[in-house]
Design a protein around this motif. Structure first.
Motif, mmCIF file in Angstrom:
data_model
loop_
_atom_site.group_PDB
_atom_site.id
_atom_site.type_symbol
_atom_site.label_atom_id
_atom_site.label_comp_id
_atom_site.label_asym_id
_atom_site.label_seq_id
_atom_site.Cartn_x
_atom_site.Cartn_y
_atom_site.Cartn_z
ATOM 1 N N MET A 106 89.054 47.143 -13.652
ATOM 2 C CA MET A 106 89.354 45.503 -13.276
ATOM 3 C C MET A 106 90.752 45.386 -14.104
ATOM 4 O O MET A 106 91.155 46.071 -14.999
ATOM 5 C CB MET A 106 88.430 44.631 -13.933
ATOM 6 C CG MET A 106 87.045 44.956 -13.316
ATOM 7 S SD MET A 106 85.979 43.660 -13.882
ATOM 8 C CE MET A 106 86.670 42.124 -13.074
ATOM 9 N N LEU A 107 91.809 44.669 -13.284
ATOM 10 C CA LEU A 107 92.964 44.651 -13.831
ATOM 11 C C LEU A 107 93.213 43.255 -14.394
ATOM 12 O O LEU A 107 92.808 42.168 -14.053
ATOM 13 C CB LEU A 107 94.221 44.547 -12.712
ATOM 14 C CG LEU A 107 94.409 45.960 -11.987
ATOM 15 C CD1 LEU A 107 95.147 45.959 -10.892
ATOM 16 C CD2 LEU A 107 94.231 47.250 -12.639
ATOM 17 N N VAL A 108 93.605 43.174 -15.656
ATOM 18 C CA VAL A 108 93.754 41.873 -16.570
ATOM 19 C C VAL A 108 95.115 41.472 -16.895
ATOM 20 O O VAL A 108 95.928 42.323 -17.213
ATOM 21 C CB VAL A 108 92.856 42.182 -17.950
ATOM 22 C CG1 VAL A 108 92.990 41.072 -18.899
ATOM 23 C CG2 VAL A 108 91.502 42.531 -17.751
ATOM 24 N N TRP A 109 95.155 39.979 -16.867
ATOM 25 C CA TRP A 109 96.404 39.565 -16.916
ATOM 26 C C TRP A 109 96.726 39.785 -18.560
ATOM 27 O O TRP A 109 95.903 39.665 -19.151
ATOM 28 C CB TRP A 109 96.725 38.050 -16.560
ATOM 29 C CG TRP A 109 96.787 37.841 -15.117
ATOM 30 C CD1 TRP A 109 95.879 37.371 -14.581
ATOM 31 C CD2 TRP A 109 97.723 37.960 -14.259
ATOM 32 N NE1 TRP A 109 96.143 37.233 -13.233
ATOM 33 C CE2 TRP A 109 97.336 37.676 -13.004
ATOM 34 C CE3 TRP A 109 99.116 38.291 -14.343
ATOM 35 C CZ2 TRP A 109 98.199 37.732 -11.879
ATOM 36 C CZ3 TRP A 109 99.904 38.560 -13.415
ATOM 37 C CH2 TRP A 109 99.285 38.079 -12.103
ATOM 38 N N GLY A 110 98.130 40.063 -18.740
ATOM 39 C CA GLY A 110 98.266 40.233 -20.096
ATOM 40 C C GLY A 110 97.629 41.567 -20.825
ATOM 41 O O GLY A 110 97.781 42.707 -20.345
ATOM 42 N N ASP A 111 96.790 41.080 -21.847
ATOM 43 C CA ASP A 111 95.980 42.135 -22.524
ATOM 44 C C ASP A 111 94.393 41.679 -22.585
ATOM 45 O O ASP A 111 94.192 40.474 -22.703
ATOM 46 C CB ASP A 111 96.514 42.477 -24.079
ATOM 47 C CG ASP A 111 95.826 43.480 -24.813
ATOM 48 O OD1 ASP A 111 96.293 44.540 -24.604
ATOM 49 O OD2 ASP A 111 94.784 43.114 -25.423
ATOM 50 N N PRO A 112 93.421 42.674 -22.522
ATOM 51 C CA PRO A 112 92.254 42.334 -22.376
ATOM 52 C C PRO A 112 91.520 41.777 -23.854
ATOM 53 O O PRO A 112 90.488 41.194 -23.686
ATOM 54 C CB PRO A 112 91.466 43.548 -22.082
ATOM 55 C CG PRO A 112 92.397 44.265 -21.490
ATOM 56 C CD PRO A 112 93.757 43.940 -22.152
#
Length: 248
Positions: A106-112
């Motif tokens: 899963m690709l997360v905006w910014g940081d997870p």
């Protein structure tokens, strides 16, 4: 599924994706993407552009619709918990359908790690599946980092702390006594207006071609920020912004 990578992809610029993230993405069989509706299709398009630019290997993209959420609940924590649970149920069904040796992401905006629910949702998925998968986390450039870079500033004064908080808490509770600097995220109400005399560095859609930044005393540029934010949201159907405030 064998492994799930939770990958921070920065604030929107494909060039902000780290080498570690690119290496992880090129091991992935299936990317799970949350569809947030037609108004926010551009957010999915950014992820698609990142995959096209950085992942030449064969892969699949599986989208699932973000469940509805009460945006003005009487019990905020309970509403968010319910929303996370609905997301987890949808994702669990998709993960359970994958081959046992596949690798997901899963690709997360910014940081997870910063004001994002993906890791919490993934842990709920692991808890309900009979064969839980391994989880790896790849950090990304945060929106506060992108904001500071866009304004060419250091977030903290020498030796002083910086509080990271949300617009809802700033609006409802103000800043704690003694706080002289704060990064504020998830603020649809432009709550910086409750801090007359402070200085604000604001950025919207950081890292994208439509990035907008403004800086100055709240009293001088507060109304301009409100107007620019409203215009961006009206034009695209969404806006992601964050800001830094300093007590004078």
């Amino acid at each position: 599924m064998r492994t799930m990578h939770v990958i921070g992809i920065g604030a929107g610029d494909p060039d902000q994706v780290t080498v570690a993230a690119i290496k992880a993405m090129n091991t992935v069989d299936v990317f799970f993407v949350i569809d947030k509706g037609a108004q926010k299709q551009e957010l999915v398009d950014v992820r698609t552009r990142i995959l096209r630019e950085h992942v030449p290997t064969d892969h699949r993209v599986v989208e699932f619709t973000d469940p509805p959420r009460d945006r003005a609940p009487s019990d905020y924590d309970d509403a968010v918990d319910t929303w996370h649970d609905l997301r987890a149920r949808m994702l669990a069904d998709l993960v359970d359908a994958e081959p046992s040796e596949s690798v997901g992401a899963m690709l997360v905006w910014g940081d997870p790690s910063l004001y994002d629910s993906t890791l919490r949702v993934v842990e709920r998925v692991r808890a309900v599946l009979h064969s839980p998968f391994e989880v790896s986390v790849i950090p990304g450039v945060t929106s506060p980092s992108a904001l500071a870079a866009a304004h060419r500033i250091v977030m903290n004064r020498v030796g002083e702390p910086v509080l990271t908080t949300t617009g809802r808490r700033l609006r409802d509770e103000g800043l704690p006594d003694g706080v002289t600097a704060a990064v504020v995220m998830l603020d649809s109400d432009c709550s910086f207006r409750s801090l007359p005399g402070w200085h604000v560095w604001w950025g919207a859609n950081l890292g994208t071609p439509g990035e907008v930044t403004l800086a100055g005393p709240v009293d001088d540029i507060g109304d301009e920020i409100v107007a620019r934010r409203a215009a961006l949201r009206a034009e695209a159907g969404w806006v992601m912004d964050t800001y830094l405030v300093h007590r004078p």
